[in-house]
Design an enzyme around this catalytic site. Sequence first.
Site, mmCIF file in Angstrom:
data_model
loop_
_atom_site.group_PDB
_atom_site.id
_atom_site.type_symbol
_atom_site.label_atom_id
_atom_site.label_comp_id
_atom_site.label_asym_id
_atom_site.label_seq_id
_atom_site.Cartn_x
_atom_site.Cartn_y
_atom_site.Cartn_z
ATOM 1 N N ASP A 11 -2.614 -34.703 19.720
ATOM 2 C CA ASP A 11 -2.182 -33.319 19.870
ATOM 3 C C ASP A 11 -1.199 -33.198 21.042
ATOM 4 O O ASP A 11 -1.177 -34.059 21.932
ATOM 5 C CB ASP A 11 -3.452 -32.485 20.131
ATOM 6 N N ASP A 13 -0.276 -29.710 22.943
ATOM 7 C CA ASP A 13 -0.714 -28.767 23.976
ATOM 8 C C ASP A 13 -2.161 -29.026 24.379
ATOM 9 O O ASP A 13 -3.062 -29.045 23.539
ATOM 10 C CB ASP A 13 -0.557 -27.327 23.477
ATOM 11 N N ASP A 136 -7.733 -30.938 21.876
ATOM 12 C CA ASP A 136 -8.554 -30.139 22.803
ATOM 13 C C ASP A 136 -9.259 -28.992 22.088
ATOM 14 O O ASP A 136 -9.967 -28.219 22.733
ATOM 15 C CB ASP A 136 -7.703 -29.593 23.966
HETATM 16 MG MG MG Z 1 -4.032 -28.468 21.695
#
Ligand code: MG
Length: 183
Positions: A11, A13, A136
Site C-alpha cells: 500500500d 498511504d 494499514d
Molecule cells: Mg493505506
Amino acid sequence: MNKDRKTIAIDMDGVLADIEVQFMDWYESEYGIRVRADERLGVPEPEGFPDQNAIKRYVYTPGFFRTIPLMEGAVEAVRTLMEDYEIFIVSAAMEFPQCLSEKMEWLQEHFPFISWKNIIFCGDKRVIATDYMIDDHCKNLDFCMGKPILFHASHNVNQHHHLRVRSWNEVLDIFEKENAAKA
Ligand SMILES: [Mg+2]
C-alpha cells in the site's frame, strides 16, 4: 512477471507514504495546533482532528498526495524485498481520482526503480491476488487472498486480528523468517 517469485502488494498511504505526518503538518500549518498521534489512537483518520472536515478537504487539495513524506526505511526495505520477491504497489487511488498523477509522480521520485507494470491504482483491493499484502487498513486485509500484514498506524491500534508490523525493519524481519523457512 517472474512466476518463480512470490508477490507482495504494498500500500502507499500509511505504508510507503507517511500520511499521518502529512495530516499533522497540514493541520498545524492551517490551525496552529499539532494533533499528536497519541491523541488519535483508535480513531478513524478524519475524526482524530478537532475540525473533522479538514482531513476530508486535504485529500482533495492539489499537492497533498504529491508532497507526503516517505515512511522511514521504506525505500531501502522495498529494494531489499525486491531481491527475493516481486513487488506490486497497490493503492486504492480511485477514491480520490485527482491524486492519480500525483501518486505516479511521487512514486517516480522516490521509487524510480519500480516499473509502471508493478503499479496498480485500483478501487476495491479484493481483486488483488498477491501472496502477501501490506496495508494499514483492515478493510483491505480482511478479504485479501494472500497473507495479510497490518502496518501500524494510530487509527488501527485496536485491531488485533492481523500480524502487525510497527516499522519497515519489522517487515524485513518477517520476510527474513519466511526466507529461512523456505530454505
Ligand atoms: Mg493505506
